[in-house]
Design an enzyme around this catalytic site. Structure first.
Site, PDB file in Angstrom:
ATOM      1  N   ASP A  20      45.739  34.941 -69.827  1.00 38.60           N
ATOM      2  CA  ASP A  20      46.078  35.953 -70.827  1.00 38.60           C
ATOM      3  C   ASP A  20      47.579  35.977 -71.060  1.00 38.60           C
ATOM      4  O   ASP A  20      48.367  35.914 -70.115  1.00 38.60           O
ATOM      5  CB  ASP A  20      45.618  37.327 -70.341  1.00 38.60           C
ATOM      6  CG  ASP A  20      46.115  38.453 -71.240  1.00 38.60           C
ATOM      7  OD1 ASP A  20      45.580  38.576 -72.349  1.00 38.60           O
ATOM      8  OD2 ASP A  20      47.032  39.185 -70.821  1.00 38.60           O
ATOM      9  N   ASP A 119      45.154  35.511 -77.704  1.00 38.28           N
ATOM     10  CA  ASP A 119      46.001  35.664 -76.514  1.00 38.28           C
ATOM     11  C   ASP A 119      45.301  35.298 -75.205  1.00 38.28           C
ATOM     12  O   ASP A 119      45.870  35.467 -74.129  1.00 38.28           O
ATOM     13  CB  ASP A 119      46.562  37.089 -76.419  1.00 38.28           C
ATOM     14  CG  ASP A 119      45.479  38.149 -76.318  1.00 38.28           C
ATOM     15  OD1 ASP A 119      44.282  37.807 -76.412  1.00 38.28           O
ATOM     16  OD2 ASP A 119      45.825  39.329 -76.135  1.00 38.28           O
ATOM     17  N   GLU A 120      44.055  34.798 -75.271  1.00 38.69           N
ATOM     18  CA  GLU A 120      43.352  34.408 -74.058  1.00 38.69           C
ATOM     19  C   GLU A 120      42.659  33.060 -74.248  1.00 38.69           C
ATOM     20  O   GLU A 120      42.110  32.779 -75.313  1.00 38.69           O
ATOM     21  CB  GLU A 120      42.290  35.445 -73.669  1.00 38.69           C
ATOM     22  CG  GLU A 120      42.835  36.685 -73.000  1.00 38.69           C
ATOM     23  CD  GLU A 120      41.730  37.564 -72.434  1.00 38.69           C
ATOM     24  OE1 GLU A 120      40.623  37.062 -72.152  1.00 38.69           O
ATOM     25  OE2 GLU A 120      41.975  38.766 -72.276  1.00 38.69           O
TER      26      GLU A 120
END
Length: 250
Positions: A20, A119-120
């Site tokens: 993350d 974002d991951e």
């Protein structure tokens, strides 16, 4: 009582990482302004012309100091809050996301790399150890390379399947130094069952939690020790997934 963990040979065991980018949009905006992301006090706002605009991301200090988070409305931000409101720059986020994922791809092949969101990402490093070391060595290398190349701070959850990697990320790695956590099947009873409330567990939203609580299920442990048939009868295939997830099985 027999459990899904009784026969280890039947359990999938890989080395999965869920990575993350911490407060990604807010971090990018801080870096644009030559600020250290973890020390910045900013929030990225959609529709800045509207009092009902939504916060898309907030820096860690903004979250902890003022409770501002994803979904907070602009009208909830008070004038005395020390927060810099910034416009989103989606093209920048996409470019940096691509750059970061190019770093992840150094540690596995494309068949074992999956972008989960902007974002991951997940990567399977089961076949990468001879080149890059053990799980923790790889996680540290990824974090160091991403921060050096982009300034973005990352956290890493490690598990034998994607579910466990995600749970390790959300419930331990994001919370404290060293920002890396590894959960295995041996951690199910000690860690996974203690995730509270139910909605803190990946895939359980407010409506599902309310239905579980109506059945007398108030914790992940309750869910794991419940009658699988009753869960299936209430939720169908989703119930089967919920039951096995409570045992850390993807």
């Amino acid at each position: 009582m027999s459990t899904p963990l009784d026969d280890p040979k039947r359990l999938p065991v890989r080395d999965i990482m869920c990575i993350d980018c911490k407060s990604f949009y807010a971090s990018v905006e801080a870096i644009r302004r030559a600020e250290y992301p973890l020390a910045a006090k900013n929030a990225v706002l959609s529709r800045p012309e509207s009092a009902g605009g939504l916060i898309l991301a907030a820096s860690p200090d903004t979250k902890s100091d003022y409770g501002v988070k994803l979904g907070t409305r602009q009208f909830e931000i008070q004038p005395d809050m020390d927060i810099q409101i910034v416009d989103p720059h989606m093209s920048d986020y996409i470019k940096i996301n691509y750059q970061i994922n190019e770093i992840y791809r150094k540690f596995t092949d494309d068949a074992h790399w999956y972008v989960y969101s902007i974002d991951e990402s997940f990567i399977d490093v089961s076949a990468s150890h001879e080149l890059f070391g053990d799980n923790w060595a790889i996680a540290h290398a990824i974090r160091d390379q991403v921060e050096e190349a982009t300034g973005i701070f990352t956290t890493v959850g490690i598990g034998p399947n994607p579910l466990m990697a995600k749970l390790a990320l959300d419930n331990e790695a994001k919370e404290k130094d060293p920002w890396i956590a590894e959960w295995g099947y041996n951690d199910v009873k000690q860690k996974l069952w203690h995730i509270q409330p139910l909605t803190d567990f990946w895939s359980i939203g407010n409506k599902t939690a309310a239905k579980l609580e109506a059945m007398g299920i108030y914790s992940i442990k309750d869910l794991a020790l419940s009658d699988r048939k009753l869960i299936h009868d209430r939720f169908g295939i989703l119930g089967d997934a919920l039951y096995f997830h409570a045992w850390g099985i993807e």
